[in-house]
Each structure stands twice: as C-alpha cells, then as structure tokens.
Design a protein around this motif. Structure first.
Motif, PDB file in Angstrom:
ATOM      1  N   LEU A 141     -45.817  10.411 121.032  1.00  0.00           N
ATOM      2  CA  LEU A 141     -46.171   8.771 121.179  1.00  0.00           C
ATOM      3  C   LEU A 141     -44.943   7.966 120.856  1.00  0.00           C
ATOM      4  CD1 LEU A 141     -49.252   8.894 118.695  1.00  0.00           C
ATOM      5  CD2 LEU A 141     -49.315   8.834 121.308  1.00  0.00           C
TER       6      LEU A 141
ATOM      7  N   ALA B 136     -55.567  11.488 138.800  1.00  0.00           N
ATOM      8  CA  ALA B 136     -54.959  12.498 138.600  1.00  0.00           C
ATOM      9  C   ALA B 136     -54.635  13.017 137.286  1.00  0.00           C
ATOM     10  CB  ALA B 136     -53.251  12.127 139.266  1.00  0.00           C
TER      11      ALA B 136
ATOM     12  N   PHE C 129     -47.887  12.323 125.924  1.00  0.00           N
ATOM     13  CA  PHE C 129     -49.253  12.421 125.942  1.00  0.00           C
ATOM     14  C   PHE C 129     -49.910  12.130 127.275  1.00  0.00           C
ATOM     15  CE2 PHE C 129     -50.947   8.487 124.742  1.00  0.00           C
ATOM     16  CZ  PHE C 129     -52.211   8.512 124.976  1.00  0.00           C
ATOM     17  N   THR C 130     -49.574  11.163 127.609  1.00  0.00           N
ATOM     18  CA  THR C 130     -50.036  10.856 129.193  1.00  0.00           C
ATOM     19  C   THR C 130     -49.286  11.791 130.293  1.00  0.00           C
ATOM     20  OG1 THR C 130     -49.822   8.532 128.452  1.00  0.00           O
ATOM     21  CG2 THR C 130     -50.060   9.400 130.828  1.00  0.00           C
TER      22      THR C 130
ATOM     23  N   ASN D  20     -48.671  14.726 129.554  1.00  0.00           N
ATOM     24  CA  ASN D  20     -49.552  16.229 129.181  1.00  0.00           C
ATOM     25  C   ASN D  20     -51.096  15.984 130.114  1.00  0.00           C
ATOM     26  OD1 ASN D  20     -50.786  18.329 127.459  1.00  0.00           O
ATOM     27  ND2 ASN D  20     -48.588  18.250 127.174  1.00  0.00           N
ATOM     28  N   MET D  21     -51.345  14.699 130.188  1.00  0.00           N
ATOM     29  CA  MET D  21     -52.714  14.685 130.884  1.00  0.00           C
ATOM     30  C   MET D  21     -52.639  14.691 132.425  1.00  0.00           C
ATOM     31  SD  MET D  21     -54.703  14.283 128.148  1.00  0.00           S
ATOM     32  CE  MET D  21     -53.813  14.756 126.844  1.00  0.00           C
ATOM     33  N   LEU D  22     -51.589  14.129 132.883  1.00  0.00           N
ATOM     34  CA  LEU D  22     -51.553  13.939 134.532  1.00  0.00           C
ATOM     35  C   LEU D  22     -51.082  15.133 135.238  1.00  0.00           C
ATOM     36  CD1 LEU D  22     -48.863  10.760 134.840  1.00  0.00           C
ATOM     37  CD2 LEU D  22     -51.505  10.991 135.587  1.00  0.00           C
ATOM     38  N   SER D  23     -51.718  15.250 136.180  1.00  0.00           N
ATOM     39  CA  SER D  23     -51.485  16.220 137.354  1.00  0.00           C
ATOM     40  C   SER D  23     -51.499  15.790 138.426  1.00  0.00           C
ATOM     41  CB  SER D  23     -52.557  17.545 137.038  1.00  0.00           C
ATOM     42  OG  SER D  23     -53.612  16.918 137.847  1.00  0.00           O
TER      43      SER D  23
ATOM     44  N   VAL E 117     -44.448   3.849 116.605  1.00  0.00           N
ATOM     45  CA  VAL E 117     -45.872   3.610 116.599  1.00  0.00           C
ATOM     46  C   VAL E 117     -46.490   4.095 115.187  1.00  0.00           C
ATOM     47  CG1 VAL E 117     -48.071   4.345 117.887  1.00  0.00           C
ATOM     48  CG2 VAL E 117     -45.863   4.320 119.084  1.00  0.00           C
TER      49      VAL E 117
ATOM     50  N   LEU F 236     -49.765   3.382 137.917  1.00  0.00           N
ATOM     51  CA  LEU F 236     -50.204   2.596 139.111  1.00  0.00           C
ATOM     52  C   LEU F 236     -50.875   3.723 139.824  1.00  0.00           C
ATOM     53  CD1 LEU F 236     -49.720   0.176 140.952  1.00  0.00           C
ATOM     54  CD2 LEU F 236     -47.667   1.144 141.509  1.00  0.00           C
TER      55      LEU F 236
ATOM     56  N   ILE G 154     -43.930   2.657 134.406  1.00  0.00           N
ATOM     57  CA  ILE G 154     -45.275   2.853 135.108  1.00  0.00           C
ATOM     58  C   ILE G 154     -44.906   4.033 136.005  1.00  0.00           C
ATOM     59  CG2 ILE G 154     -46.884   1.684 136.039  1.00  0.00           C
ATOM     60  CD1 ILE G 154     -46.124  -0.748 134.848  1.00  0.00           C
ATOM     61  N   PRO G 155     -45.676   4.983 135.972  1.00  0.00           N
ATOM     62  CA  PRO G 155     -45.616   6.113 137.093  1.00  0.00           C
ATOM     63  C   PRO G 155     -46.306   5.659 138.181  1.00  0.00           C
ATOM     64  CG  PRO G 155     -46.555   7.117 135.052  1.00  0.00           C
ATOM     65  CD  PRO G 155     -46.447   5.706 134.785  1.00  0.00           C
ATOM     66  N   ASN G 156     -45.816   5.455 139.504  1.00  0.00           N
ATOM     67  CA  ASN G 156     -46.511   5.070 140.560  1.00  0.00           C
ATOM     68  C   ASN G 156     -47.188   6.365 141.161  1.00  0.00           C
ATOM     69  OD1 ASN G 156     -47.229   4.539 143.073  1.00  0.00           O
ATOM     70  ND2 ASN G 156     -45.402   3.400 143.622  1.00  0.00           N
ATOM     71  N   MET G 157     -48.392   6.468 141.007  1.00  0.00           N
ATOM     72  CA  MET G 157     -49.278   7.719 141.286  1.00  0.00           C
ATOM     73  C   MET G 157     -49.993   7.389 142.544  1.00  0.00           C
ATOM     74  SD  MET G 157     -48.617   9.704 139.054  1.00  0.00           S
ATOM     75  CE  MET G 157     -49.532  11.256 139.161  1.00  0.00           C
TER      76      MET G 157
ATOM     77  N   LYS H  87     -40.094   0.973 135.009  1.00  0.00           N
ATOM     78  CA  LYS H  87     -40.525   0.269 133.665  1.00  0.00           C
ATOM     79  C   LYS H  87     -41.655   0.883 133.164  1.00  0.00           C
ATOM     80  CE  LYS H  87     -41.018  -3.548 136.473  1.00  0.00           C
ATOM     81  NZ  LYS H  87     -41.243  -4.777 136.836  1.00  0.00           N
TER      82      LYS H  87
ATOM     83  N   MET I  58     -43.773   5.390 130.113  1.00  0.00           N
ATOM     84  CA  MET I  58     -44.886   6.424 129.830  1.00  0.00           C
ATOM     85  C   MET I  58     -44.603   7.379 128.862  1.00  0.00           C
ATOM     86  SD  MET I  58     -45.955   9.402 132.606  1.00  0.00           S
ATOM     87  CE  MET I  58     -44.543  10.176 132.089  1.00  0.00           C
ATOM     88  N   ARG I  59     -45.458   7.791 127.865  1.00  0.00           N
ATOM     89  CA  ARG I  59     -45.418   8.675 126.889  1.00  0.00           C
ATOM     90  C   ARG I  59     -45.457  10.164 127.294  1.00  0.00           C
ATOM     91  NH1 ARG I  59     -48.713   5.142 122.582  1.00  0.00           N
ATOM     92  NH2 ARG I  59     -50.445   4.938 124.369  1.00  0.00           N
TER      93      ARG I  59
END
Lengths: 122, 289
Positions: free
Chosen positions: A88, B108, A4-5, A7-10, A34, B100, A112-115, A110, A1-2
């Motif tokens: 990035l 989210a 910028f992601t 920064n978008m996630l909440s 990149v 995921l 990938i955040p598990n949301m 790996k 996960m970068r």
C-alpha cells in the motif's frame, strides 16, 4: 499505482492466454504513508499472488519480503508491517507495465496506468 | 435538443478539462454523487464486520464516489476512460488507485479477487456506438463477462444507471444475465420524476436467498427525503389561489329550492314581476327535455 493493484492487473489483449503478472519498468517510485489495517491485509492475503508481489517489490527496490509466505505468518506484526509497506505504500509514479506474452507496453503516467487497448487488440 | 451527455460526444471527449472541472466544482453534483454512492454501497450489502474490502469503482471519474468508499473504510480501484477526470482525481488526492481504461474493452483484472463493484451513472455510456468499431452489444458483453470473472463468488455489483429508454434498460439487463449474473433493477422513488433512481443490483454466482433483489426506497409513496418534504409543505397550493371566488362557493349539488324561494321573495319586495311559487318551482326537468 500501488503494488496491490499491480497484483490484480493482468493484460487483456485479445489472444493473450496468460497476461499475469505484468512486468514493471520503473522510472520513478514514491512512498506515501497509509494507515495500517491488519484486518485488510489478512483479508487480502489469500487473494495475492505471492511470487508476483515479491518480484514486483524487488523491481521497485524493496527486498524485505520473504521468498515464501503462508497464512501462519500473518500472526507476526513485523511481517504484516512489511506486507503493508509493499502493498500500500510503494507507488509506481512513472514507468510502464509490460505484457509478459506480447511485450506490449502500458505506460504509467502520474501513477495512472494507461490500460486503453488499440482497436486491433480488443 | 437532448440534454443527455451520452448523445453529445464519447465520454473521453465529452469530459475534457473544462467539463471535468465543472463537474467536480459543482457542490450540487458532489452532493448527488455522494448520496448515490452511499445508496449503492448500502445495496452492495457488504458484511458489517469492519474489515476493509477491496472494491471496484467503474467510471470513477474524479473520485467523488470513491470518496464515499474511503469514508466507509474500504480500499478501492477506480477505472475511467477520461484522462481529464482522472487528473482532477489526482488533484483531489483520492485514496484509491486509478486506472485509465475503457470498460467496454473488458476489465484487465485477475479472476475472483474483487469483493464488490459499484458504478455511478456510467454503464449507460456503453449503449452508444461512438466509433465505427463499437458494437454496444459486444461491449456490454465484454464488460459484464470480465466483471463476472474478476468478482469473488457471492460478491455483488451495484450500478446506478440512467437508461435512455426501456430498450436500453433491457439491453443492459440482458447482457448482465447472459454473463451469468443474478439480480435485477431496484428503483428508488418510482413515483417521482426528479428523484427517481435506478440501480442494477447483480450478484455473482448461482441464485440463492442472498441474491434476492432488495426493495427500492419510496416504493409505497413515502416522501423522497426530509429536505424535499419540508419544501413541499411550504409551497402554496397554486390551484387554490387562482380559483375564482364565485366558483369556490357553488357546491356541486346546485342552489336548491329554498334559495330560489328566497330570491323570488327579494325580487317581489322590489316590485318586480315574479312568476308565482308553484309545485313546479325549482324542480328538475324530466330527462325527455
């Protein structure tokens, strides 16, 4: 996960009023090269939560970003390069994201955040 | 038995390791997915200025659709509920970031940041209740509501969907309208059972000129694509080939008076007993018979 992601996630757990920014717990960080797109950065800049980005980059071990930033700094190539690297190229490979209100951990495996939420959190 | 995967198992179980690999190693599926995402990107109608945008790929799976986004120079975040599919995406080293997550639980994401969203063959999964806690209407509401919040004003979202029936299509569309989206359904190739594709084109924000729904491809009966067209031309027309020869010659009008005179003359020459030619020969009977 970068970043910028990040920064978008909440956090969208039921009842959480302010789920941003998620705190980062770092186990492993990787860097990947990149292509540099100044236009993309200029387009993204107004949408970024600067403080959250600086804090996140610090946690990941990158301290080059200035404390404050405004759109006039987008003219300088050096600043854009730093922003590009932080946004990035830094990947959180293993670790966790922590909801600032409830302390609930979202594991990152790996990259990938598990949301996925539990049934009682929806 | 239906062949709709939606009816077999929930997505995170249906797309297990073997199914995910099967999905991504089929060149036919890859080709279809690429074409669908190309069309979705076209319907997204992003401004043509070469600036990379931040897009969202909902139900990204193994990143087949994301690859099209990368090829067009955009940055994307992909969301999927199947860990196996995301593992394949990692193997394929896709450029976008993967999450995921379950779209039915809401996205989210922070409000107003995404420049556009696409989703290929995913939203119809929301119409199924796979767990006792699932209520399709509420899950659709949570999904569209959170999507509306995280899209920038004026941004578009394009979903390619396979609704099972009219009720499902209505349910999806109504949930989107309730969330505040403007837009509608674009149907490509409506006359073809095989290549008919439905796209939900939604625009964030109040209705305006830019929210007008674009036209589908092939609506006025033009052919589906070049390769299919050539296939049709090469095909032998079966109905023509099997028609008996006798029937092919007979015209609808019947054989006519001259033909009857000719035939009677032939029989007379053979010495058969033939009724004489009169004014009644070869005349149609009146209706009262």
């Amino acid at each position: 996960m970068r970043l910028f992601t990040h920064n978008m996630l909440s956090s969208n757990i039921k009842g959480v009023a302010n789920g941003f920014p998620l705190r980062i717990e770092v186990d492993q960080v990787v860097e990947k090269q990149v292509d540099f797109h100044p236009d993309f950065l200029r387009n993204m800049f107004p949408k970024l939560e600067w403080k959250a980005l600086v804090d996140a980059a610090r946690t990941m071990g990158y301290t080059e970003l200035p404390e404050e930033a405004d759109s006039s700094m987008l003219e300088s190539e050096e600043f854009l390069r730093k922003l590009h690297h932080a946004l990035l190229e830094l990947h959180l490979e293993e670790g966790a994201l922590v909801c600032p209100e409830t302390g609930r951990k979202f594991p990152v495996n790996k990259g990938i955040p598990n949301m996925l939420l539990h049934e009682d959190e929806v | 038995m239906s062949n709709r995967p939606e009816l077999l198992a929930p997505p995170e179980i249906f797309y297990d390791d073997s199914e995910a690999r099967k999905y991504t190693s089929s060149s036919r599926i890859i080709d279809i997915q690429a074409r669908l995402s190309e069309r979705a990107l076209e319907l997204l109608a992003l401004p043509v200025d070469g600036i990379p945008r931040l897009l969202l790929d909902i139900g990204c799976g193994s990143g087949l659709s994301g690859e099209t986004l990368t090829e067009n120079g955009h940055q994307w975040i992909g969301l999927d509920v199947s860990q196996s599919m995301l593992n394949i995406a990692l193997e394929r080293e896709v450029e976008g970031d993967l999450l995921l997550g379950d779209m039915g639980q809401g996205l989210a994401l922070r409000p107003g940041i995404i420049d556009g969203a696409i989703s290929i063959s995913a939203v119809q999964w929301l119409c199924n209740a796979d767990k006792s806690s699932h209520e399709p209407r509420l899950r659709l509401k949570a999904f569209f509501g959170s999507l509306y919040r995280c899209l920038a004003r004026g941004a578009r979202a394009v979903f390619q969907v396979y609704p099972e029936n009219i009720a499902q299509r209505e349910l999806i569309l109504r949930s989107a309208m309730h969330a505040g989206f403007a837009g509608g359904v674009v149907i490509d190739y409506p006359h073809s059972a095989k290549s008919r594709k439905e796209y939900l084109v939604l625009t964030c924000g109040p209705p305006s000129l830019s929210t007008a729904v674009p036209r589908g491809k092939g609506e006025d009966g033009e052919s589906c694509s070049e390769d299919e067209n050539s296939e049709e031309n090469q095909m032998v027309c079966i109905s023509d080939r099997n028609r008996p020869k006798k029937k092919q010659k007979i015209t609808r009008k019947g054989k006519g008076r001259d033909w009857i005179f000719k035939k009677k003359e032939q029989l007379r020459r053979k010495g058969n007993a033939v009724p004489p030619d009169t004014r009644y020969t070869g005349r149609k009977r009146k209706a009262r018979f």
